[in-house]
Design a protein around this motif. Structure first.
Motif, PDB file in Angstrom:
ATOM      1  N   THR A   1       0.820  -0.995  -0.238  1.00 17.86           N
ATOM      2  CA  THR A   1       0.104  -0.253  -0.396  1.00 17.86           C
ATOM      3  C   THR A   1       0.593   1.497   0.154  1.00 17.86           C
ATOM      4  OG1 THR A   1      -1.216  -1.225   0.906  1.00 17.86           O
ATOM      5  CG2 THR A   1      -1.700   1.411   0.934  1.00 17.86           C
ATOM      6  N   PHE A   2       0.961   2.241  -0.875  1.00 16.31           N
ATOM      7  CA  PHE A   2       1.524   3.342  -0.927  1.00 16.31           C
ATOM      8  C   PHE A   2       0.972   4.476  -0.452  1.00 16.31           C
ATOM      9  CE2 PHE A   2       3.524   0.682  -4.780  1.00 16.31           C
ATOM     10  CZ  PHE A   2       4.559   0.867  -4.406  1.00 16.31           C
ATOM     11  N   LEU A   3       1.325   5.064   0.704  1.00 21.71           N
ATOM     12  CA  LEU A   3       0.803   5.646   1.322  1.00 21.71           C
ATOM     13  C   LEU A   3       1.149   7.621   0.427  1.00 21.71           C
ATOM     14  CD1 LEU A   3       0.656   4.854   4.696  1.00 21.71           C
ATOM     15  CD2 LEU A   3      -1.236   4.340   3.397  1.00 21.71           C
TER      16      LEU A   3
ATOM     17  N   GLY B   1      -4.017   6.010   0.392  1.00 22.39           N
ATOM     18  CA  GLY B   1      -3.258   4.942   0.125  1.00 22.39           C
ATOM     19  C   GLY B   1      -4.097   3.974  -1.758  1.00 22.39           C
ATOM     20  N   THR B   2      -2.618   3.979  -1.871  1.00 22.80           N
ATOM     21  CA  THR B   2      -2.952   2.818  -3.208  1.00 22.80           C
ATOM     22  C   THR B   2      -2.719   1.225  -3.383  1.00 22.80           C
ATOM     23  OG1 THR B   2      -2.655   4.791  -4.668  1.00 22.80           O
ATOM     24  CG2 THR B   2      -2.970   3.187  -6.280  1.00 22.80           C
TER      25      THR B   2
ATOM     26  N   ALA C   1      18.959  -0.503 -18.695  1.00 21.49           N
ATOM     27  CA  ALA C   1      17.854   0.433 -19.366  1.00 21.49           C
ATOM     28  C   ALA C   1      18.340   1.168 -17.358  1.00 21.49           C
ATOM     29  CB  ALA C   1      16.690   0.359 -19.721  1.00 21.49           C
ATOM     30  N   VAL C   2      18.417   2.918 -17.812  1.00 17.40           N
ATOM     31  CA  VAL C   2      17.918   2.587 -16.217  1.00 17.40           C
ATOM     32  C   VAL C   2      16.104   3.544 -15.572  1.00 17.40           C
ATOM     33  CG1 VAL C   2      18.667   4.694 -14.329  1.00 17.40           C
ATOM     34  CG2 VAL C   2      20.070   3.520 -15.863  1.00 17.40           C
ATOM     35  N   LEU C   3      15.700   3.285 -14.350  1.00 18.58           N
ATOM     36  CA  LEU C   3      14.154   3.484 -14.361  1.00 18.58           C
ATOM     37  C   LEU C   3      13.949   4.672 -13.594  1.00 18.58           C
ATOM     38  CD1 LEU C   3      12.597   0.120 -15.410  1.00 18.58           C
ATOM     39  CD2 LEU C   3      13.143   1.775 -17.083  1.00 18.58           C
ATOM     40  N   LEU C   4      13.798   5.657 -13.925  1.00 23.61           N
ATOM     41  CA  LEU C   4      14.270   6.847 -13.031  1.00 23.61           C
ATOM     42  C   LEU C   4      12.980   6.858 -12.178  1.00 23.61           C
ATOM     43  CD1 LEU C   4      16.804   8.626 -13.312  1.00 23.61           C
ATOM     44  CD2 LEU C   4      16.556   6.952 -12.077  1.00 23.61           C
ATOM     45  N   TYR C   5      12.198   6.529 -10.897  1.00 23.56           N
ATOM     46  CA  TYR C   5      10.224   7.487 -10.714  1.00 23.56           C
ATOM     47  C   TYR C   5      10.854   7.471  -9.459  1.00 23.56           C
ATOM     48  CZ  TYR C   5       8.510   3.598 -14.431  1.00 23.56           C
ATOM     49  OH  TYR C   5       8.579   3.155 -15.253  1.00 23.56           O
ATOM     50  N   PRO C   6       9.430   8.764  -9.789  1.00 23.20           N
ATOM     51  CA  PRO C   6       9.368   9.414  -8.447  1.00 23.20           C
ATOM     52  C   PRO C   6       8.471   8.241  -7.020  1.00 23.20           C
ATOM     53  CG  PRO C   6       7.709   9.812  -9.492  1.00 23.20           C
ATOM     54  CD  PRO C   6       8.685   9.101 -10.486  1.00 23.20           C
ATOM     55  N   PRO C   7       8.757   8.024  -5.898  1.00 27.11           N
ATOM     56  CA  PRO C   7       7.835   6.773  -4.919  1.00 27.11           C
ATOM     57  C   PRO C   7       6.855   7.355  -4.938  1.00 27.11           C
ATOM     58  CG  PRO C   7       9.546   8.269  -3.818  1.00 27.11           C
ATOM     59  CD  PRO C   7       9.669   8.850  -5.130  1.00 27.11           C
ATOM     60  N   GLY C   8       6.399   6.232  -4.805  1.00 22.50           N
ATOM     61  CA  GLY C   8       4.825   5.759  -5.300  1.00 22.50           C
ATOM     62  C   GLY C   8       4.625   4.785  -6.330  1.00 22.50           C
ATOM     63  N   ALA C   9       3.209   4.215  -6.678  1.00 18.53           N
ATOM     64  CA  ALA C   9       2.651   2.991  -6.999  1.00 18.53           C
ATOM     65  C   ALA C   9       2.495   3.389  -8.548  1.00 18.53           C
ATOM     66  CB  ALA C   9       0.639   3.550  -6.305  1.00 18.53           C
ATOM     67  N   ASP C  10       3.009   4.692  -8.692  1.00 21.38           N
ATOM     68  CA  ASP C  10       3.049   4.680 -10.042  1.00 21.38           C
ATOM     69  C   ASP C  10       4.447   4.087 -10.591  1.00 21.38           C
ATOM     70  OD1 ASP C  10       1.238   4.750 -11.626  1.00 21.38           O
ATOM     71  OD2 ASP C  10       1.609   6.977 -10.980  1.00 21.38           O
TER      72      ASP C  10
END
Length: 72
Positions: A25-27, A34-35, A63-72
């Motif tokens: 669960t991503f708050l 959350g999600t 490949a480098v994958l950069l995502y901000p914290p979260g469900a995505d």
């Protein structure tokens, strides 16, 4: 059963048994809401990302994958 060789193999194996099993669960910051993400949803998302990467680069490329914290 043999050991999974890749993360996708592991996700597939786990999603075949209890795909509805709640994993994370991503708050959201400060909201307390959350999600939720299940085994099946995580596997599906990982497959979609993998397919998109295969369209962009040859097999075996890094490949480098950069995502901000979260469900995505």
């Amino acid at each position: 059963m043999s050991q999974p060789r890749t993360l996708i193999d592991l996700l597939e194996e786990r999603s075949l048994t209890r795909p509805e099993h709640h994993l994370y669960t991503f708050l959201e910051d400060g909201t307390g809401e959350g999600t939720a993400l299940t085994r099946g949803e995580l596997y599906s998302r990982a497959r979609r990302i993998g397919a998109a990467l295969q369209q962009m680069a040859p097999a075996g490329e890094r490949a480098v994958l950069l995502y901000p914290p979260g469900a995505d």
